[in-house]
Design a protein around this motif. Structure first.
Motif, PDB file in Angstrom:
ATOM      1  N   SER A 392       0.737  -1.286  -0.181  1.00  0.00           N
ATOM      2  CA  SER A 392       0.125  -0.004  -0.052  1.00  0.00           C
ATOM      3  C   SER A 392       0.930   1.138  -0.100  1.00  0.00           C
ATOM      4  CB  SER A 392      -0.915  -0.138   1.122  1.00  0.00           C
ATOM      5  OG  SER A 392      -0.222   0.283   2.457  1.00  0.00           O
ATOM      6  N   PRO A 393       0.320   2.214  -0.361  1.00  0.00           N
ATOM      7  CA  PRO A 393       1.156   3.618  -0.361  1.00  0.00           C
ATOM      8  C   PRO A 393       1.555   4.025   1.204  1.00  0.00           C
ATOM      9  CG  PRO A 393      -0.959   4.026  -1.829  1.00  0.00           C
ATOM     10  CD  PRO A 393      -1.044   2.604  -0.867  1.00  0.00           C
ATOM     11  N   GLU A 394       1.059   3.440   1.993  1.00  0.00           N
ATOM     12  CA  GLU A 394       1.211   3.745   3.508  1.00  0.00           C
ATOM     13  C   GLU A 394       1.939   2.600   4.145  1.00  0.00           C
ATOM     14  OE1 GLU A 394      -2.007   3.644   2.362  1.00  0.00           O
ATOM     15  OE2 GLU A 394      -2.271   5.615   1.882  1.00  0.00           O
ATOM     16  N   ALA A 395       2.717   1.946   3.460  1.00  0.00           N
ATOM     17  CA  ALA A 395       3.616   0.818   4.078  1.00  0.00           C
ATOM     18  C   ALA A 395       4.930   1.348   4.744  1.00  0.00           C
ATOM     19  CB  ALA A 395       4.295   0.000   2.798  1.00  0.00           C
ATOM     20  N   ASP A 396       5.356   0.467   5.642  1.00  0.00           N
ATOM     21  CA  ASP A 396       6.526   0.705   6.189  1.00  0.00           C
ATOM     22  C   ASP A 396       7.735  -0.082   5.361  1.00  0.00           C
ATOM     23  OD1 ASP A 396       5.526   2.000   8.334  1.00  0.00           O
ATOM     24  OD2 ASP A 396       5.180   0.214   9.524  1.00  0.00           O
ATOM     25  N   TYR A 397       8.894   0.609   5.356  1.00  0.00           N
ATOM     26  CA  TYR A 397       9.722   0.118   4.167  1.00  0.00           C
ATOM     27  C   TYR A 397      11.171   0.594   5.001  1.00  0.00           C
ATOM     28  CZ  TYR A 397      12.855   0.599   0.149  1.00  0.00           C
ATOM     29  OH  TYR A 397      13.517   0.467  -0.908  1.00  0.00           O
ATOM     30  N   LEU A 398      12.010  -0.490   4.796  1.00  0.00           N
ATOM     31  CA  LEU A 398      13.632  -0.458   5.198  1.00  0.00           C
ATOM     32  C   LEU A 398      14.441  -1.076   4.327  1.00  0.00           C
ATOM     33  CD1 LEU A 398      15.301  -0.269   8.508  1.00  0.00           C
ATOM     34  CD2 LEU A 398      16.047  -1.662   6.834  1.00  0.00           C
ATOM     35  N   ILE A 399      15.580  -0.483   3.906  1.00  0.00           N
ATOM     36  CA  ILE A 399      16.583  -1.259   3.025  1.00  0.00           C
ATOM     37  C   ILE A 399      17.744  -1.168   3.602  1.00  0.00           C
ATOM     38  CG2 ILE A 399      16.490   1.051   1.560  1.00  0.00           C
ATOM     39  CD1 ILE A 399      17.274  -0.815  -0.821  1.00  0.00           C
ATOM     40  N   MET A 400      18.836  -2.013   3.295  1.00  0.00           N
ATOM     41  CA  MET A 400      19.801  -1.960   3.837  1.00  0.00           C
ATOM     42  C   MET A 400      20.942  -2.643   2.712  1.00  0.00           C
ATOM     43  SD  MET A 400      22.017  -3.788   7.097  1.00  0.00           S
ATOM     44  CE  MET A 400      21.574  -5.444   6.937  1.00  0.00           C
ATOM     45  N   ASP A 401      22.044  -1.784   2.556  1.00  0.00           N
ATOM     46  CA  ASP A 401      23.060  -2.208   1.400  1.00  0.00           C
ATOM     47  C   ASP A 401      24.041  -3.103   2.017  1.00  0.00           C
ATOM     48  OD1 ASP A 401      24.913  -2.462  -0.247  1.00  0.00           O
ATOM     49  OD2 ASP A 401      25.375  -0.558  -0.733  1.00  0.00           O
ATOM     50  N   CYS A 402      24.286  -4.415   1.979  1.00  0.00           N
ATOM     51  CA  CYS A 402      25.111  -5.362   2.569  1.00  0.00           C
ATOM     52  C   CYS A 402      25.680  -6.060   1.282  1.00  0.00           C
ATOM     53  CB  CYS A 402      24.471  -6.097   3.544  1.00  0.00           C
ATOM     54  SG  CYS A 402      23.019  -7.145   3.226  1.00  0.00           S
ATOM     55  N   GLY A 403      25.949  -5.231   0.103  1.00  0.00           N
ATOM     56  CA  GLY A 403      26.341  -6.005  -0.982  1.00  0.00           C
ATOM     57  C   GLY A 403      27.854  -5.762  -1.895  1.00  0.00           C
ATOM     58  N   THR A 521       6.958  -6.595  12.005  1.00  0.00           N
ATOM     59  CA  THR A 521       6.164  -5.914  11.030  1.00  0.00           C
ATOM     60  C   THR A 521       4.891  -4.879  11.627  1.00  0.00           C
ATOM     61  OG1 THR A 521       6.293  -8.039   9.569  1.00  0.00           O
ATOM     62  CG2 THR A 521       4.319  -6.378   9.088  1.00  0.00           C
ATOM     63  N   LYS A 522       4.778  -3.936  11.027  1.00  0.00           N
ATOM     64  CA  LYS A 522       4.114  -2.701  11.459  1.00  0.00           C
ATOM     65  C   LYS A 522       3.962  -2.234  12.854  1.00  0.00           C
ATOM     66  CE  LYS A 522       1.298  -1.299   8.750  1.00  0.00           C
ATOM     67  NZ  LYS A 522       1.149  -0.337   7.700  1.00  0.00           N
ATOM     68  N   GLU A 523       5.235  -2.606  13.225  1.00  0.00           N
ATOM     69  CA  GLU A 523       5.376  -1.996  14.877  1.00  0.00           C
ATOM     70  C   GLU A 523       6.579  -1.229  15.119  1.00  0.00           C
ATOM     71  OE1 GLU A 523       4.297  -4.267  18.451  1.00  0.00           O
ATOM     72  OE2 GLU A 523       3.195  -5.815  17.040  1.00  0.00           O
ATOM     73  N   TYR A 524       7.639  -1.649  14.698  1.00  0.00           N
ATOM     74  CA  TYR A 524       9.035  -1.060  15.079  1.00  0.00           C
ATOM     75  C   TYR A 524      10.177  -1.911  14.518  1.00  0.00           C
ATOM     76  CZ  TYR A 524       9.596  -4.571  18.922  1.00  0.00           C
ATOM     77  OH  TYR A 524       9.740  -5.652  19.443  1.00  0.00           O
ATOM     78  N   TRP A 525      11.263  -0.997  14.408  1.00  0.00           N
ATOM     79  CA  TRP A 525      12.485  -1.674  13.840  1.00  0.00           C
ATOM     80  C   TRP A 525      13.406  -1.579  15.078  1.00  0.00           C
ATOM     81  CZ3 TRP A 525      10.109   2.048  10.953  1.00  0.00           C
ATOM     82  CH2 TRP A 525       9.477   1.771   9.632  1.00  0.00           C
ATOM     83  N   LEU A 526      14.195  -2.678  15.115  1.00  0.00           N
ATOM     84  CA  LEU A 526      15.546  -2.490  16.216  1.00  0.00           C
ATOM     85  C   LEU A 526      16.880  -2.695  15.131  1.00  0.00           C
ATOM     86  CD1 LEU A 526      16.442  -2.271  19.106  1.00  0.00           C
ATOM     87  CD2 LEU A 526      16.198  -4.839  19.143  1.00  0.00           C
ATOM     88  N   ILE A 527      17.675  -1.714  15.349  1.00  0.00           N
ATOM     89  CA  ILE A 527      18.950  -1.687  14.564  1.00  0.00           C
ATOM     90  C   ILE A 527      20.118  -1.942  15.410  1.00  0.00           C
ATOM     91  CG2 ILE A 527      20.401  -0.715  13.043  1.00  0.00           C
ATOM     92  CD1 ILE A 527      17.859   0.673  11.615  1.00  0.00           C
TER      93      ILE A 527
END
Length: 737
Positions: A392-403, A521-527
């Motif tokens: 959806s347009p309201e999605a949560d999204y994270l991308i990490m570069d490990c390449g 999903t849909k709650e939080y990220w922990l880094i």
């Protein structure tokens, strides 16, 4: 005729080296006078009447209907903006990169500037399209006369150069660097020439003069085009389409065959099997469109496609890369040289071309096709890990570069992340400011920070240092309830001068940055970040925000950024010994900047978290998008006693979550009765401390209250457990693909 030297009759030089092709040579050796429609030209040439031959050639092009430009390359009648640019061009006023220039009658193609890109932009002549569009809309001959004047001035005053003795910057400064040559042949000269042929202001002599220079452009490309990267692909594509557009030339078939070989070669060599460009630059991945240009020209002109099934399959995979990579608003991430362009239309184009229902869905905003089966995605070769809650347009999204570091347009941004919450872009790398392939200038330090300093990305660094460069590695575990990515960078850091961002003396190589990202999903990220090795260092964690509001709670060290009504909190665990500040618009060294588009830099908030001490140094940061007045989850060390010292806890309204990254080859701590062989263990308990569910990444064995609950000898990516009446049950075990 020799394909490299053009030797035929008295011709001995390579064809591109001629300042001008003598009429006799042009008409008898370069043109194919037996091509259908050139009978009048052939008759005049037989009489050696060059004036009549030129008139007959212009008459032929005025009557020629095919081949033609595909609609997207054709010039449409000018809109208001194009008319504005065209009117300025009539007055010899141009926007050339960062320079606004105005000339009298004579255009200075090499005007004084602090950036080679400015003269390149002037020489690319994109304003010819605006002039052509203005002519099509109004029929006013002043626009045609201006096009003719500019083209002839360029031909007369920008001599062809031999690149052999020049370095790359010097070559760029000549207007004959091959990428610029290709740009004129694709985006401005054909459009101008095909419009000018109908203008009464166009004389046969002028038309032939421009056509001769166009021929020289193609021959120059043939000899000097790049042999790798997106430059080679684009230049080969232009040679190919030149063969399609100008079949009247004797060598058009040779152009076709030469370009076709290189296009097939580039498709195989420049893209990983997963479809991602080997350059690893997210914007430049879109350069695969150059592979598609020749296909479009052949299809539009009713020619049999010469392209292999493998070639078209590679293009399909490239389109699907864009589908998986784009953010909820359609923009691509900003890794390596990238500005985050909106590529929704590209996804839709790929969906229509290949009848791909998933790309149709994403490209149309869900109005067509079917929703993709995958939300999160990992590219096994490029190793970009993408966590997406939904489509959806309201999605949560994270991308990490490990390449891999990449083969071109490379910046030191290993393990950097970008984050969207509820569809809004919040953590976003600084972008692509200006190319450093220019003569030294005052803006170089700023450009180096953007392009050569890993502190301009949301990743970890040793203070006053940048990543040396080199490949990272990592993986993604994806499950409907959670995603877990781990990556590591082992090539070290080098100290930079604060003022210039050039390399200083110190290099730190015996250190390893490891980053782990857990997304509920849909709650939080922990880094979770750690720098391992020996010695004591000051270590910084950088978080790049988009321009806008940001703040810091000095007491808790929590910081936030806000866009479009969405506030994202960054909450560190164990703030003792942690310093946090918000930088914005700083220099010497640079910090807190953002490039919304090329050549433009503006201040933007950047959160910098710092710890100093003996390695390993660790950071644990909770990312949470605020909901109304909810105070949200809080992170800290678990209060489970010394036996669970490595466990983090996240307290929230529904209870407490516990999370542990398990050291390799060991078992997890006992967390409220659960113990496992796994890479990550997460468990949620209610307010009474009763377990509700657990999520495990790469598990092999699980115990509950000392009794074996589950085990496997096969590779399993994820496991979900739930509790009913205090009894755990296996809900789902996801096998590795």
């Amino acid at each position: 005729m020799n394909s490299q030297t053009g030797q035929s009759g008295n011709t001995e030089l390579p064809l591109w080296k001629y300042d001008d092709y003598p009429d006799e040579m042009f008409f008898t050796e370069l043109l194919n006078l037996d091509y259908p429609g050139l009978e009048g030209v052939k008759e005049a040439v037989g009489a050696q009447d060059w004036k009549a031959a030129k008139a007959a050639l212009l008459d032929y092009y005025r009557q020629r209907k095919e081949p033609s430009l595909p609609p997207e390359y054709e010039v449409e009648p000018a809109d208001e903006e194009a008319l504005r640019v065209a009117e300025l061009a009539v007055q010899h006023e141009f926007q050339a990169g960062n320079s606004r220039v105005k000339f009298d009658e004579r255009v200075d193609w090499f005007f004084e500037t602090d950036c080679v890109e400015d003269t390149r932009v002037l020489g690319a002549m994109s304003y010819l399209r605006d002039l052509a569009g203005a002519y099509r809309k109004t029929g006013d001959e002043k626009y045609a006369r201006t096009m003719l004047d500019l083209l002839e001035q360029w031909i007369d005053n920008v001599p062809v150069v031999d690149p052999e003795p020049l370095n790359f910057v010097e070559w760029k400064a000549t207007n004959w660097q091959v990428y610029d040559v290709a740009g004129r042949l694709l985006h401005s000269w054909p459009q101008a020439l095909l419009v000018l042929r109908q203008s009464p202001s166009t004389t046969p002599a002028a038309f032939t003069k421009i056509l001769k220079s166009l021929y020289k452009h193609v021959e120059y490309l043939l000899v000097h085009h790049a042999t790798f990267s997106n430059h080679c692909t684009a230049e080969a594509a232009v040679i190919f389409i030149s063969a399609v557009l100008w079949p009247e030339f004797r060598r058009s078939e040779e152009w076709w065959e030469h370009a076709l070989w290189w296009l097939e070669h580039q498709a195989r060599e420049d893209y990983y099997p997963d479809g991602f460009t080997r350059e690893m630059a997210t914007n430049y991945h879109g350069a695969f469109g150059a592979l598609l240009i020749p296909y479009k020209f052949t299809e539009h002109n009713g020619l049999d496609s010469p392209f292999s099934e493998e070639y078209m399959a590679i293009i399909h995979r490239c389109f699907r890369v864009v589908m998986h990579m784009i953010k909820p608003d359609g923009c691509v991430p900003r890794f390596n040289d990238a500005l985050g362009a909106d590529m929704t239309a590209t996804v839709l184009e790929g969906g229509e071309l290949f009848d791909d229902p998933e790309m149709l869905y994403v490209g149309s905003g869900g109005e067509r096709g079917q929703e993709p089966a995958q939300t999160s995605h990992f590219f096994p070769d490029a190793r970009y890990a993408i966590m997406r809650s939904d489509w959806s347009p309201e999605a949560d999204y994270l991308i990490m570069d490990c390449g891999p570091a990449g083969t071109n347009h490379v910046n030191p941004n290993q393990l950097a992340v970008e984050v969207c919450a509820r569809g809004v872009r919040l953590i976003e790398n600084s972008g692509y400011y200006r190319r450093l392939t220019s003569f030294p200038a005052e803006w170089f330090p700023m450009a180096r920070w953007y392009g050569k300093d890993s502190r301009s990305y949301s990743t970890l660094n040793i203070v006053r240092s940048t990543q040396v460069g080199g490949d990272a590695d990592g993986y993604l575990v994806s499950h409907p309830a959670f995603d877990y990515a781990a990556g590591w960078y082992k090539h070290g850091y080098m100290e930079l001068d604060d003022g210039t961002h050039e390399r200083a003396e110190k290099v730190f190589v015996d250190v390893v940055h490891t980053r782990r990202v857990f997304c509920l999903t849909k709650e939080y990220w922990l880094i979770l970040d750690s720098l391992d090795g020996e010695g004591a260092y000051p270590v910084e964690l950088h978080w790049q925000f988009r321009p806008g509001a940001a703040g810091l709670d000095e007491a808790t060290r929590e910081c936030w950024t806000e866009q479009e009504g969405v506030r994202l909190w960054l909450r560190p665990a164990n703030p003792e010994g942690l310093s946090v500040r918000i930088a914005e618009g700083e220099t010497n060294p640079h910090a807190g900047w953002y490039a919304p588009r090329y050549h433009v830099s503006e201040p933007a908030p950047e959160a910098i978290m710092q710890r100093t001490g003996e390695l390993p140094i660790t950071f644990a940061t909770l990312l949470w998008a605020q909901h109304d007045d909810d105070s949200g989850p809080r992170i800290g060390s678990a209060d489970l006693g010394e036996e669970a010292a490595g466990v983090l806890q996240i307290k929230h309204a529904e209870g407490t979550d516990y999370l542990q990254v398990v050291p390799e080859g060991k078992e997890s701590d006992d967390i409220v009765g659960l113990r496992a062989e796994a890479e990550l263990v997460w468990i949620r308990v209610d307010e009474q401390g009763q377990p509700q569910r657990a999520l495990l990444a790469k598990p092999s064995r699980v115990w509950w209250q000392g009794e074996e609950l589950w085990m496997t000898k096969e590779a399993v990516e994820a496991l979900e457990l739930s509790w009913a009446d205090g009894v755990p049950q296996v809900c789902d075990a996801s096998n590795e693909d």
